[in-house]
Design an enzyme around this catalytic site. Structure first.
Site, PDB file in Angstrom:
ATOM      1  N   VAL A  58      45.627  25.743 -34.130  1.00  9.30           N
ATOM      2  CA  VAL A  58      44.556  25.843 -33.133  1.00  9.30           C
ATOM      3  C   VAL A  58      44.107  27.272 -32.868  1.00  9.30           C
ATOM      4  O   VAL A  58      43.070  27.489 -32.232  1.00  9.30           O
ATOM      5  CB  VAL A  58      44.963  25.200 -31.784  1.00  9.30           C
ATOM      6  CG1 VAL A  58      45.107  23.706 -31.924  1.00  9.30           C
ATOM      7  CG2 VAL A  58      46.229  25.838 -31.231  1.00  9.30           C
ATOM      8  N   TYR A  59      44.846  28.264 -33.313  1.00  9.46           N
ATOM      9  CA  TYR A  59      44.485  29.645 -33.006  1.00  9.46           C
ATOM     10  C   TYR A  59      43.184  30.024 -33.714  1.00  9.46           C
ATOM     11  O   TYR A  59      43.092  29.977 -34.942  1.00  9.46           O
ATOM     12  CB  TYR A  59      45.589  30.610 -33.425  1.00  9.46           C
ATOM     13  CG  TYR A  59      46.906  30.465 -32.691  1.00  9.46           C
ATOM     14  CD1 TYR A  59      46.993  29.796 -31.464  1.00  9.46           C
ATOM     15  CD2 TYR A  59      48.068  31.003 -33.219  1.00  9.46           C
ATOM     16  CE1 TYR A  59      48.204  29.676 -30.805  1.00  9.46           C
ATOM     17  CE2 TYR A  59      49.282  30.892 -32.563  1.00  9.46           C
ATOM     18  CZ  TYR A  59      49.350  30.213 -31.358  1.00  9.46           C
ATOM     19  OH  TYR A  59      50.555  30.093 -30.706  1.00  9.46           O
ATOM     20  N   SER A  60      42.188  30.388 -32.916  1.00  8.33           N
ATOM     21  CA  SER A  60      40.869  30.791 -33.433  1.00  8.33           C
ATOM     22  C   SER A  60      40.298  29.748 -34.392  1.00  8.33           C
ATOM     23  O   SER A  60      39.696  30.077 -35.421  1.00  8.33           O
ATOM     24  CB  SER A  60      40.949  32.156 -34.118  1.00  8.33           C
ATOM     25  OG  SER A  60      41.322  33.152 -33.179  1.00  8.33           O
ATOM     26  N   GLY A  62      41.670  27.781 -36.490  1.00 10.78           N
ATOM     27  CA  GLY A  62      42.257  27.775 -37.826  1.00 10.78           C
ATOM     28  C   GLY A  62      42.140  29.101 -38.545  1.00 10.78           C
ATOM     29  O   GLY A  62      42.809  29.320 -39.561  1.00 10.78           O
TER      30      GLY A  62
END
Length: 325
Positions: A58-60, A62
């Site tokens: 979920v960070y940025s 993908g």
């Protein structure tokens, strides 16, 4: 840099883990560094002996996984490095685009490996508990991920101790792979994990790899008692505002005083305290400047006296549970 086993496994990891959430091209988060800005920082970590790196799908959106794969691929051969990522959040369209169902877990590991440009991850973690999915379904799916060779080990992140125990029991009952690590919210100003989760992890041979070891900058002075926010992240990280209380600045100021007496940054004292806590394998440290890496590596070598530890701990105020959502 020292290296230790992750919990009761044979997997060797550095005592500092670099969190890769801070790196991604074209991120919507204003404090995230593009890959070219991040490369010198990641290289500094590698040169300091860091071999353990953590990201999430979920960070940025993908993009952190993409950056992680590219950056680590420039520095390490695959077997030199330990790479961890996570599954749970909304990463795909529709009702099945999040959570810990078999459908989402199986789709997510393939998507993460594609973004990382890797054949496998070393540690595949559930990012949070999913109340909508039977834990037996999740543990069976994660076992199949391991059996397929797409992950070497599995881990979990913030949840209640009873939930973690239930997951491990389900794995045992089904003959499935057990969690080997717990990535939990733990630092000098949030110590609720010491009540149940960490003793359980110690008893069961589970490695503890805390997130937010510097309390979103509160322990380094980027957030102040009067409401000051002295970095881009501090001024834009709304989630961080929900985790801590005014009384926590008493602890932060004590850490700063001990650090000043030592002639070192407060970050080193706060990380050194955490590194010497029972059960802790490797704090997950975020870094957007080379000095952050220097502090993390120096903290691993910093010994605190019994009196300093007592002074750091004596001002702690109990908190409501924070970080499970």
């Amino acid at each position: 840099m020292q290296y230790v086993n992750l919990g009761a496994t044979g997997l060797r990891v550095s005592r500092v883990c670099l969190g890769m959430m801070s790196y991604a091209n074209n991120s919507e988060r204003p404090w995230v560094l593009d890959e070219d800005q991040a490369e010198p920082i990641v290289r500094a970590a590698a040169e300091g002996g860091v071999t353990f790196y953590d990201t999430a799908d979920v960070y940025s959106g993908g993009a952190s996984e993409i950056a992680t794969g590219r950056l680590l691929g420039k520095i390490f051969s695959r077997e030199e490095v330990v790479v961890a990522t996570k599954v749970h959040g909304q990463t795909m369209l529709g009702e099945n685009g999040r959570g810990l169902s078999r459908k989402h877990v199986m789709a997510s590991i393939d998507a993460s490996l594609e973004r990382l440009d890797m054949d496998y991850v070393d540690l595949y973690q559930i990012h949070r508990w999913d109340p909508r999915t039977p834990i037996e379904e999740t543990m069976a799916a994660l076992h199949d991920v391991v059996r397929a060779g797409k992950a070497r080990y599995i881990g979990a992140s913030s949840m209640f101790a009873w939930q973690f125990a239930k997951a491990q029991h389900a794995a045992d009952a089904g003959g499935w792979t057990r969690f080997v690590s717990m990535q939990n919210h733990y630092n000098l100003v949030y110590r609720e994990e010491e009540r149940e989760m960490i003793p359980q992890c110690i008893d069961q041979g589970v490695g503890v790899i805390p997130w937010s070891p510097l309390a979103r900058g509160l322990l380094t002075g980027t957030r102040t008692r009067d409401g000051g926010k002295h970095t881009v992240r501090a001024s834009t990280d709304v989630y961080g505002d929900s985790l801590y209380r005014p009384e926590d600045f008493d602890v932060a100021e004590r850490a700063a005083a001990i650090a000043a007496a030592r002639g070192v940054p407060a970050a080193q004292v706060a990380l050194a305290w955490l590194l010497h806590r029972p059960g802790v394998t490797a704090p997950i440290v975020g870094a957007t400047r080379p000095g952050h890496i220097q502090d993390a590596i120096a903290a691993e070598q910093l010994d605190l006296s019994d009196d300093e530890i007592r002074r750091l701990e004596e001002l702690y105020v109990p908190h409501a549970v924070a970080g499970h959502s």
